[in-house]
Write a protein that holds these residues in place. Sequence first.
Motif, PDB file in Angstrom:
ATOM      1  N   PHE A 155       0.819  -1.105  -0.129  1.00  0.00           N
ATOM      2  CA  PHE A 155       0.045  -0.180   0.099  1.00  0.00           C
ATOM      3  C   PHE A 155       0.927   1.207  -0.074  1.00  0.00           C
ATOM      4  CE2 PHE A 155      -2.951  -3.250   1.420  1.00  0.00           C
ATOM      5  CZ  PHE A 155      -4.065  -3.001   1.121  1.00  0.00           C
ATOM      6  N   TYR A 156       0.226   2.335  -0.810  1.00  0.00           N
ATOM      7  CA  TYR A 156       1.189   3.396  -0.683  1.00  0.00           C
ATOM      8  C   TYR A 156       0.484   4.658  -0.374  1.00  0.00           C
ATOM      9  CZ  TYR A 156       3.727   0.531  -4.143  1.00  0.00           C
ATOM     10  OH  TYR A 156       4.485  -0.558  -4.781  1.00  0.00           O
ATOM     11  N   THR A 157       0.801   5.815   0.217  1.00  0.00           N
ATOM     12  CA  THR A 157       0.081   6.958   0.319  1.00  0.00           C
ATOM     13  C   THR A 157       0.886   7.810  -0.326  1.00  0.00           C
ATOM     14  OG1 THR A 157       0.808   7.734   2.480  1.00  0.00           O
ATOM     15  CG2 THR A 157      -1.235   6.498   2.352  1.00  0.00           C
ATOM     16  N   VAL A 158       0.443   8.895  -1.043  1.00  0.00           N
ATOM     17  CA  VAL A 158       1.131  10.188  -1.346  1.00  0.00           C
ATOM     18  C   VAL A 158       0.255  11.209  -0.812  1.00  0.00           C
ATOM     19  CG1 VAL A 158       1.986  11.528  -3.379  1.00  0.00           C
ATOM     20  CG2 VAL A 158       1.727   8.947  -3.754  1.00  0.00           C
ATOM     21  N   SER A 159       1.228  12.183  -0.064  1.00  0.00           N
ATOM     22  CA  SER A 159       0.437  13.146   0.738  1.00  0.00           C
ATOM     23  C   SER A 159       1.192  14.380   1.096  1.00  0.00           C
ATOM     24  CB  SER A 159      -0.175  12.529   1.986  1.00  0.00           C
ATOM     25  OG  SER A 159       0.829  12.288   3.029  1.00  0.00           O
ATOM     26  N   ASP A 160       0.621  15.337   1.022  1.00  0.00           N
ATOM     27  CA  ASP A 160       0.980  16.826   1.567  1.00  0.00           C
ATOM     28  C   ASP A 160      -0.270  17.439   2.304  1.00  0.00           C
ATOM     29  OD1 ASP A 160       1.496  19.570   1.509  1.00  0.00           O
ATOM     30  OD2 ASP A 160       2.202  19.821  -0.277  1.00  0.00           O
ATOM     31  N   ASP A 161      -0.258  17.092   3.405  1.00  0.00           N
ATOM     32  CA  ASP A 161       0.860  16.893   4.388  1.00  0.00           C
ATOM     33  C   ASP A 161       0.693  15.535   4.840  1.00  0.00           C
ATOM     34  OD1 ASP A 161       2.290  19.662   4.998  1.00  0.00           O
ATOM     35  OD2 ASP A 161       0.465  20.247   5.550  1.00  0.00           O
ATOM     36  N   GLY A 162       0.343  15.110   5.917  1.00  0.00           N
ATOM     37  CA  GLY A 162       0.661  13.640   6.708  1.00  0.00           C
ATOM     38  C   GLY A 162      -0.556  12.917   6.161  1.00  0.00           C
ATOM     39  N   SER A 163      -0.141  11.606   6.280  1.00  0.00           N
ATOM     40  CA  SER A 163      -1.115  10.446   6.112  1.00  0.00           C
ATOM     41  C   SER A 163      -0.660   9.185   6.911  1.00  0.00           C
ATOM     42  CB  SER A 163      -1.497  10.332   4.663  1.00  0.00           C
ATOM     43  OG  SER A 163      -0.374   9.966   3.916  1.00  0.00           O
ATOM     44  N   LEU A 164      -1.810   8.610   7.043  1.00  0.00           N
ATOM     45  CA  LEU A 164      -1.297   7.167   7.691  1.00  0.00           C
ATOM     46  C   LEU A 164      -2.249   6.156   7.129  1.00  0.00           C
ATOM     47  CD1 LEU A 164      -1.208   8.086  11.495  1.00  0.00           C
ATOM     48  CD2 LEU A 164       0.779   7.803   9.988  1.00  0.00           C
ATOM     49  N   LEU A 165      -1.899   4.863   6.894  1.00  0.00           N
ATOM     50  CA  LEU A 165      -2.875   3.679   6.405  1.00  0.00           C
ATOM     51  C   LEU A 165      -2.714   2.709   7.128  1.00  0.00           C
ATOM     52  CD1 LEU A 165      -3.359   2.714   2.690  1.00  0.00           C
ATOM     53  CD2 LEU A 165      -3.092   1.005   4.384  1.00  0.00           C
ATOM     54  N   HIS A 166      -3.783   2.111   7.899  1.00  0.00           N
ATOM     55  CA  HIS A 166      -3.906   1.017   8.584  1.00  0.00           C
ATOM     56  C   HIS A 166      -4.715  -0.104   8.098  1.00  0.00           C
ATOM     57  CE1 HIS A 166      -2.774   3.925  11.626  1.00  0.00           C
ATOM     58  NE2 HIS A 166      -2.450   2.932  12.333  1.00  0.00           N
ATOM     59  N   ILE A 167      -4.477  -1.256   7.924  1.00  0.00           N
ATOM     60  CA  ILE A 167      -5.251  -2.521   7.680  1.00  0.00           C
ATOM     61  C   ILE A 167      -5.564  -3.112   9.127  1.00  0.00           C
ATOM     62  CG2 ILE A 167      -5.479  -4.477   6.587  1.00  0.00           C
ATOM     63  CD1 ILE A 167      -5.526  -2.163   4.592  1.00  0.00           C
ATOM     64  N   GLY A 168      -6.977  -3.104   9.371  1.00  0.00           N
ATOM     65  CA  GLY A 168      -7.014  -3.705  10.724  1.00  0.00           C
ATOM     66  C   GLY A 168      -6.503  -2.916  11.766  1.00  0.00           C
ATOM     67  N   LYS A 169      -5.658  -3.178  12.610  1.00  0.00           N
ATOM     68  CA  LYS A 169      -5.071  -2.432  13.674  1.00  0.00           C
ATOM     69  C   LYS A 169      -3.471  -2.303  13.375  1.00  0.00           C
ATOM     70  CE  LYS A 169      -8.109  -3.512  17.590  1.00  0.00           C
ATOM     71  NZ  LYS A 169      -8.914  -2.469  17.722  1.00  0.00           N
ATOM     72  N   THR A 170      -3.085  -2.682  12.194  1.00  0.00           N
ATOM     73  CA  THR A 170      -1.740  -2.600  11.568  1.00  0.00           C
ATOM     74  C   THR A 170      -1.531  -1.380  11.088  1.00  0.00           C
ATOM     75  OG1 THR A 170      -1.594  -5.077  11.890  1.00  0.00           O
ATOM     76  CG2 THR A 170       0.144  -3.871  10.472  1.00  0.00           C
ATOM     77  N   GLU A 171      -0.581  -0.589  11.442  1.00  0.00           N
ATOM     78  CA  GLU A 171      -0.160   0.385  10.551  1.00  0.00           C
ATOM     79  C   GLU A 171       0.744  -0.016   9.365  1.00  0.00           C
ATOM     80  OE1 GLU A 171       1.070   4.696  12.372  1.00  0.00           O
ATOM     81  OE2 GLU A 171       2.906   3.837  11.783  1.00  0.00           O
ATOM     82  N   VAL A 172       0.272   0.415   8.238  1.00  0.00           N
ATOM     83  CA  VAL A 172       0.976  -0.205   6.960  1.00  0.00           C
ATOM     84  C   VAL A 172       1.893   0.882   6.356  1.00  0.00           C
ATOM     85  CG1 VAL A 172       0.733  -1.508   4.844  1.00  0.00           C
ATOM     86  CG2 VAL A 172      -0.823  -1.895   6.753  1.00  0.00           C
ATOM     87  N   VAL A 173       1.259   1.973   6.465  1.00  0.00           N
ATOM     88  CA  VAL A 173       1.850   3.275   5.789  1.00  0.00           C
ATOM     89  C   VAL A 173       2.114   4.272   6.737  1.00  0.00           C
ATOM     90  CG1 VAL A 173       2.228   4.885   3.932  1.00  0.00           C
ATOM     91  CG2 VAL A 173       1.259   2.559   3.175  1.00  0.00           C
ATOM     92  N   ALA A 174       3.119   4.789   7.254  1.00  0.00           N
ATOM     93  CA  ALA A 174       3.410   6.052   7.846  1.00  0.00           C
ATOM     94  C   ALA A 174       3.895   7.215   7.049  1.00  0.00           C
ATOM     95  CB  ALA A 174       4.412   5.741   9.136  1.00  0.00           C
ATOM     96  N   ASN A 175       3.309   8.179   6.700  1.00  0.00           N
ATOM     97  CA  ASN A 175       3.720   9.364   6.092  1.00  0.00           C
ATOM     98  C   ASN A 175       3.116  10.604   6.619  1.00  0.00           C
ATOM     99  OD1 ASN A 175       4.557  10.908   3.828  1.00  0.00           O
ATOM    100  ND2 ASN A 175       3.165   9.850   2.269  1.00  0.00           N
TER     101      ASN A 175
END
Length: 133
Positions: free
Chosen positions: A55-75
């Motif tokens: 999984f990918y996030t492209v963000s300005d400013d911050g973004s986070l992506l979780h699947i269930g309780k697992t943080e997969v992308v920290a941006n």
Amino acid sequence: YYEGAWNEMPDFNALKPVEKGIAGVVDLSKAKRPEQIGLRFTGFVEAPKDGDYVFYTVSDDGSLLHIGKTEVVANDGLHPPIEQAGEIALKAGKHAITVTFFENSGGEALQVLWAGPGFEKQPIPAAALFHQP
């Protein structure tokens, strides 16, 4: 949808949303203004096959992506558009997904993409996203 000024991801559970609704895709189309906003998308993503997904996030400013309780992308944090990625093994079927985003000032961007067994990196299509009624 939230309004406020943050330098890092706020605790959306502690904030009162300005508006709630249903989004077909994860993007900025539900934002009511370009700056000092936050968005939290919750629902389900359907993995078509068992396997490893990126999984990918492209963000300005911050973004986070979780699947269930697992943080997969920290941006998280204040930054220009930056892509970050994370990998997770998923079984075929629906999985809870949460994407959080904030924009303080300057440019704004939010894209959420994925790659998995049998398909290359692409935006997560609306057909793979679901919400609870």
